[in-house]
Each structure stands twice: as structure tokens, then as C-alpha cells.
Design an enzyme around this catalytic site. Structure first.
Site, short mmCIF file in Angstrom:
data_model
loop_
_atom_site.label_atom_id
_atom_site.label_comp_id
_atom_site.label_asym_id
_atom_site.label_seq_id
_atom_site.Cartn_x
_atom_site.Cartn_y
_atom_site.Cartn_z
N LYS A 1 0.80 -1.23 0.05
CA LYS A 1 0.06 0.09 0.22
C LYS A 1 0.87 1.08 -0.09
CE LYS A 1 -1.72 -1.35 3.64
NZ LYS A 1 -2.30 -1.71 5.09
N THR B 1 -8.27 9.01 8.78
CA THR B 1 -7.69 7.98 8.20
C THR B 1 -7.46 6.79 9.00
OG1 THR B 1 -5.70 9.06 8.32
CG2 THR B 1 -6.99 9.33 6.34
N GLY C 1 -7.62 3.74 10.84
CA GLY C 1 -8.40 2.30 10.66
C GLY C 1 -8.25 1.80 9.06
N THR C 2 -7.72 2.88 8.33
CA THR C 2 -7.82 2.40 6.78
C THR C 2 -7.28 0.88 6.54
OG1 THR C 2 -6.04 3.76 6.34
CG2 THR C 2 -8.09 4.73 5.62
N GLY C 3 -6.04 0.78 7.19
CA GLY C 3 -5.31 -0.50 6.90
C GLY C 3 -6.25 -1.78 7.14
N CYS C 4 -6.57 -1.56 8.43
CA CYS C 4 -7.66 -2.59 8.90
C CYS C 4 -8.80 -2.87 7.98
CB CYS C 4 -8.18 -2.50 10.36
SG CYS C 4 -6.70 -2.06 11.49
#
Ligand SMILES: Cc1ncc(COP(=O)(O)OP(=O)(O)O)c(N)n1
Ligand SMILES: Cc1nc(C(=O)O)sc1CCOP(=O)(O)O
Ligand SMILES: [Mg+2]
Length: 524
Positions: A206, A239, A241-244
Site C-alpha cells: 500500500k 484515516t 483504521g484504513t489498513g484494517c
């Protein structure tokens, strides 16, 4: 672990997403709920971790069980404290869920100690699942270390080799690769390749943290091919928590049966749509706010009460401006009559209409369709569909490409695409369409210079298509049965223009056609 292999592993099933829960219906009518198990840390602020994972799965219609590895005290300002759960207790949670539920996909987030990774691997070998999604969480967005360097060797040697996909950001990718520099898309590609050599079947690096880029670019590598997934960078503090969310959304889509690349594309689209929708909300006073996973619930106008089902294609009415003019009826009257006669989905195909007038009529049709529980799609005009909040669009091979339409309309709108060949059918699936319109089955006067593919051409498209198909072109009461009789399970209905709208009474023609289709369905 049984892998997804990039193809659907539940043949002859259809995604029948309901508003509340994803189910797959087999030919024996057994309903199986798609299930994800997240193994991650709890975030007291609920923007990331277990809480985000459960929200995104619910938003995507998938059941999510949760095994907690650590409890964090955190908010929009950062992580104040972390409490690790004993590995034995993590193991007990894993056993409780995996020995009882039919988990399709396990997604991991914060795995804060090698012992916890060990118990996870042990349980996965005892209770295999269809796919493992590994988000190698190491440092929180606020900079707090959530899994130290002691974790790296077990990640590299034991966890990555059994992962179906890993989703590191550039910092995590760099840490896994011993600190290599990753500052450009070329370096992300090279990192993806090196990570792939550690054993995961797919890698998504990412690029949200890459410096100096106006786009957010993620690099996907399947061992042979690279895909760069671009989306515009959204200016927002929300933003956290975007990865989870991305990893859990991938897991949810895989659980529903999507191939990997489609799952990744849907997940990226979901995150972008949610960030965009939530860019101005304020929760907490810190630098990193959470966003709204249930964006659509907030806006009843744009929230479709039910989601698209293949059977909605049963009697597909496509309007025509010339015919309406000839019979001196408005689009609105044409649509009302078609619905009353049994049309199950409506497409406004108004090739000559002026934009302003078309928009007003489309808005009225949206109201009529919504109050009747029938979806309304717009032919060709993405702008009109957006402006009137239609349920979706239908595009052809020379219209706007489906993947671009999807990025404009977001994850939940219906997109249909015309396909005359097997290759086009494959592409439609890859690009994220919901259904295929295939024809002309018979010659037609409604569409100039249209190539007729015949019943055989329709059959070929159906066989190649993983999407439901509606037949179109020269179809009416006299031949609808012969079309449906080809017996391809994904041929779900017929789309007609002149059979309804180039007739004196739309209502009675729709009723007759509906009756004939229902009878042919009963016979097969
Ligand atoms: C259901 C359905 N199938 C096919 C078409 C044709 O779309 P397209 O190829 O874009 O041609 P135009 O309709 O734009 O002339 C359709 N409209 N609906
Ligand atoms: C709009 C359209 N698309 C076609 C295709 O082959 O993709 S045939 C067609 C016209 C269908 O009109 P009728 O029902 O009057 O034949
Ligand atoms: Mg078109």
C-alpha cells in the site's frame, strides 16, 4: 490451508447479497453465511482493530467473529497503552470459534508476540480455512509500536508462507525486507516481488504513505503480473483504521467467493468511498479521526434498501425516446405501465433526450421505481445516474470502461455491461460489473448496425460468464421462451425495448410477456 487460487471455489452458486447478511444459495437451497474471523487487537476508539474489522464485514454483508490478541487504550490522539492477552487465552478463543463456525477466511491484524503467531499457526493447521489474509500491523498510524522486531522472523519464516495475501504499507514492507528503501512506485514493485518470494500467494504493497504523490497507488503482485491500483488522495484527517478496513474488506469479499484481484479492487473502492463520504466528520480532537464504515446508512436517499439479485433481470424493460414520442407518452408513464405489468428492472435509454429534461424525468422515475421496489438504471449517462441517484448504469463496449464507472459510482451501485464475446464476459467480471447484457439474440430495428450473435452466441457468453446474463435484441412474446429454454443457469431473463414500448398498451404487453416468462421458468 485450501487456497482460493484466484477463482471462485463454490461453483454453481450465486452471490445473493441481502441488506443484512451475505448468503450463498446452492442448488439444494442450503443457505451458507459467508464468515470471516479476525484475529487482531481491540481499539478502544473503535476506528481500527477488531472494531473496524467487524464494522467493515457487517457493511459488506459478511459475518465476522473476533479473536482478540491485545487490548489497546487509544483514541484519535494515539495509543496510550497496550495490554497483551496470554497466548493460551488467544488459543482458547481461536479454538472456540474455529471448532464451531464454518469460517471461510481468517484475517490477521495486530499479532503482538511470536507466541501468539505460534498459537494462530497451530490452530490454523488444526482447523484449515479457505484463505488467510495477513495485514502485518507493526506500528500504529500515530507511531506507536504494536508488534516489535521480535515478530519479524516468525512473520517471514512461518506466517507469510501460508498467507494467501499480505497487505503491508511501505513501512511494514520495508521492515519485513530488513529495512530496504521504498520511496517510489518502482521500489514498491521490487518490494512486492521480494515479499512474494517469502511465500504469500499475492502481495499488496500500500502506497498511501509514499511522499510526493497526488494519487494513492497500491501495487498488487500475483507472482507473474503487477497491477497498479490508483485512486485520488482524499484530503481528510479521518484515516485511522484504513489498513484494517482494507484487509477486512478483502477478507469479506473472498469469503463471498470473489477472486483475489476483484476482492482487492472492491476493498480499495470501499475504503475510498468511505473516506470520501466521511472526510468532514469530527470524532475526537486528535490528528487521526475514525471514519464511517456504514456510510450508506446515513443517507436514506442513496441507500438501496435491498441489493441487486440476479433474478431482478427476469423482465428487464428498456425505454426508448423515439417510441415514447411515437406513442405520445412520457417516460414516466412508460415506466409506470411497465412496472405495473411486471417489469423487474428498468433502464432509461433515452438516446436523443436533452440533458436537463432527461434529468428531471430520470428523477421522477427514480421515485416511482423506488416506491415499487424496482431498480432503475441509466443507459450510457454516468452523469445523469449520479445526478438523479439512480441505482446504477448500463454501458456498452464503446461507452465508459466499467472499472472507471465503478470508481465514479462507488461499490454499491449496479453496473451492467454489454458483451458479445467470451473475452468481453471475462473482462466484465474482472472490472467489477454486476451483470451482462448479451445480444443481439435476434435481429433488431431498435439499435442500428447491431451485430446479431444468435442463440448460440448467447449460450457461449453465458458459459464463459461468472456474472448473471440478460438476453437482448429482437426478443418478444413470440420468442422469449425459446431464449430462456437454452437452460444456462446464469441466463436470468430478457431485456426488451420494442416488445413493450413500441406497442399501444405497455401494461398489457408487459403482463403477457411476464406470464410467458413465468410459464417457461416453471417448465424448466
Ligand atoms: C440490458 C442491456 N443490454 C445491452 C444493451 C446495449 O448497450 P450498448 O451496447 O451500450 O448500446 P446502447 O444501448 O448504448 O445503444 C443495453 N442497453 N441494455
Ligand atoms: C439496446 C440494444 N442492445 C442490443 C445488444 O445487442 O446489445 S440490442 C438492443 C435493442 C433491443 O431492442 P428490441 O428489444 O426492440 O429489439
Ligand atoms: Mg451504450
Amino acid at each position: 490451508m485450501q487456497s482460493l487460487g484466484g477463482i471462485r471455489s463454490w461453483p454453481a452458486t450465486w452471490r445473493t447479497t441481502t441488506a443484512s447478511m451475505m448468503t450463498t444459495t446452492t442448488t439444494e437451497s442450503v443457505r451458507k453465511v459467508a464468515q470471516v474471523l479476525t484475529v487482531a487487537g481491540s481499539d478502544s476508539g473503535a476506528g481500527a482493530g477488531i472494531q473496524a474489522d467487524i464494522k467493515v464485514c457487517a457493511a459488506r454483508g459478511v459475518y465476522c467473529a473476533s479473536v482478540i490478541t491485545a487490548v489497546t487504550a487509544q483514541n484519535s490522539r494515539g495509543v496510550q497503552s497496550v495490554h497483551l492477552l496470554p497466548p493460551d487465552f488467544v488459543s482458547e478463543q481461536l479454538k472456540s470459534v474455529l471448532s464451531d463456525f464454518e469460517v471461510d477466511v481468517v484475517k490477521t491484524g495486530m499479532l503482538p508476540s511470536p507466541e501468539i503467531v505460534e498459537v494462530l499457526l497451530q490452530n490454523l493447521s488444526e482447523y484449515p480455512v479457505r484463505a488467510l489474509v495477513v495485514d502485518p500491523v507493526m506500528v500504529s498510524t500515530s507511531g506507536h509500536v504494536l508488534a516489535g522486531s521480535s515478530i519479524l522472523s516468525i512473520f517471514r519464516e512461518r506466517l507469510l508462507p501460508v498467507a494467501d495475501i499480505i497487505t503491508p504499507n511501505v513501512k511494514e514492507a520495508s521492515a519485513l525486507l530488513g529495512g530496504v528503501r521504498i520511496q517510489t512506485v518502482a521500489e514498491m514493485r521490487s518490494a512486492a516481488k521480494s515479499l512474494h518470494q517469502m511465500g504469500p500467494r499475492f502481495v499488496l504493497v500500500k502506497g498511501g504513505d509514499l511522499p510526493d504523490s497526488s494519487d494513492s497507488v497500491d501495487v498488487y503482485f500475483d507472482g507473474n503480473e503487477f497491477h497498479e491500483l490508483h485512486s485520488p488522495r482524499i484530503a481528510t484527517r479521518n484515516t485511522h483504521g484504513t489498513g484494517c478496513t482494507l484487509a477486512s474488506c478483502i477478507a469479506a469479499e473472498l469469503a463471498k467467493g470473489s477472486p483475489m484481484l476483484s476482492a482487492v479492487k472492491v476493498a480499495k473502492r470501499f475504503v475510498d468511498t468511505a473516506l470520501n463520504y466521511s472526510k468532514e466528520i469530527v470524532i475526537g480532537s486528535g490528528m487521526q479521526g475514525p471514519f464511517d464504515h456504514f456510510l450508506s446508512l446515513k443517507d436514506p436517499q442513496s441507500y438501496r434498501q435491498s441489493t441487486f439479485k440476479p433474478d431482478d433481470l427476469f423482465l428487464y424493460a428498456v425505454t426508448d425516446s423515439r417510441m415514447n414520442r411515437k406513442w405520445n407518452r412520457s417516460i414516466v408513464d412508460a415506466v409506470k405501465a411497465a412496472i405495473e405489468g411486471g417489469a423487474t428492472i428498468i433502464q432509461l435509454r433515452e438516446k436523443e433526450a436533452e440533458t436537463r429534461e432527461f434529468l428531471e424525468e430520470a428523477k421522477s422515475c427514480v421515485d416511482i421505481c423506488r416506491s415499487n421496489g424496482v431498480f432503475l438504471l441509466i443507459n450510457d449517462r454516468i452523469d445523469i445516474a449520479l445526478a438523479c441517484d439512480a441505482d446504477g448504469v448500463h454501458v456498452g463496449q464503446s461507452d465508459m470502461p466499467v472499472d472507471l464507472v465503478r470508481s465514479l459510482l462507488g461499490p454499491d451501485k449496479i453496473i451492467g455491461v454489454s458483451c458479445k464475446t467470451q473475452e468481453q464476459a471475462h473482462q466484465a467480471w474482472k472490472d467489477g460489473a454486476d451483470y451482462i447484457g448479451s445480444g443481439g439474440v435476434f435481429p433488431t430495428n431498435t439499435k442500428a448496425n447491431n451485430r446479431t450473435i444468435g442463440i448460440d452466441g448467447l449460450r457461449e457468453v453465458c458459459k464463459a460468464s461468472k456474472l448473471p446474463v440478460v438476453a437482448i435484441g429482437g426478443i418478444g412474446i413470440s420468442n422469449a421462451e425459446s431464449v430462456m429454454r437454452i437452460g444456462e443457469p446464469n441466463l436470468k431473463g430478457v431485456a426488451v425495448v420494442s416488445a413493450l414500448f413500441d406497442q399501444e398498451c405497455v401494461l398489457s404487453e408487459a403482463k403477457k410477456l411476464h406470464k410467458s416468462l413465468t410459464e417457461s421458468k416453471r417448465e424448466h
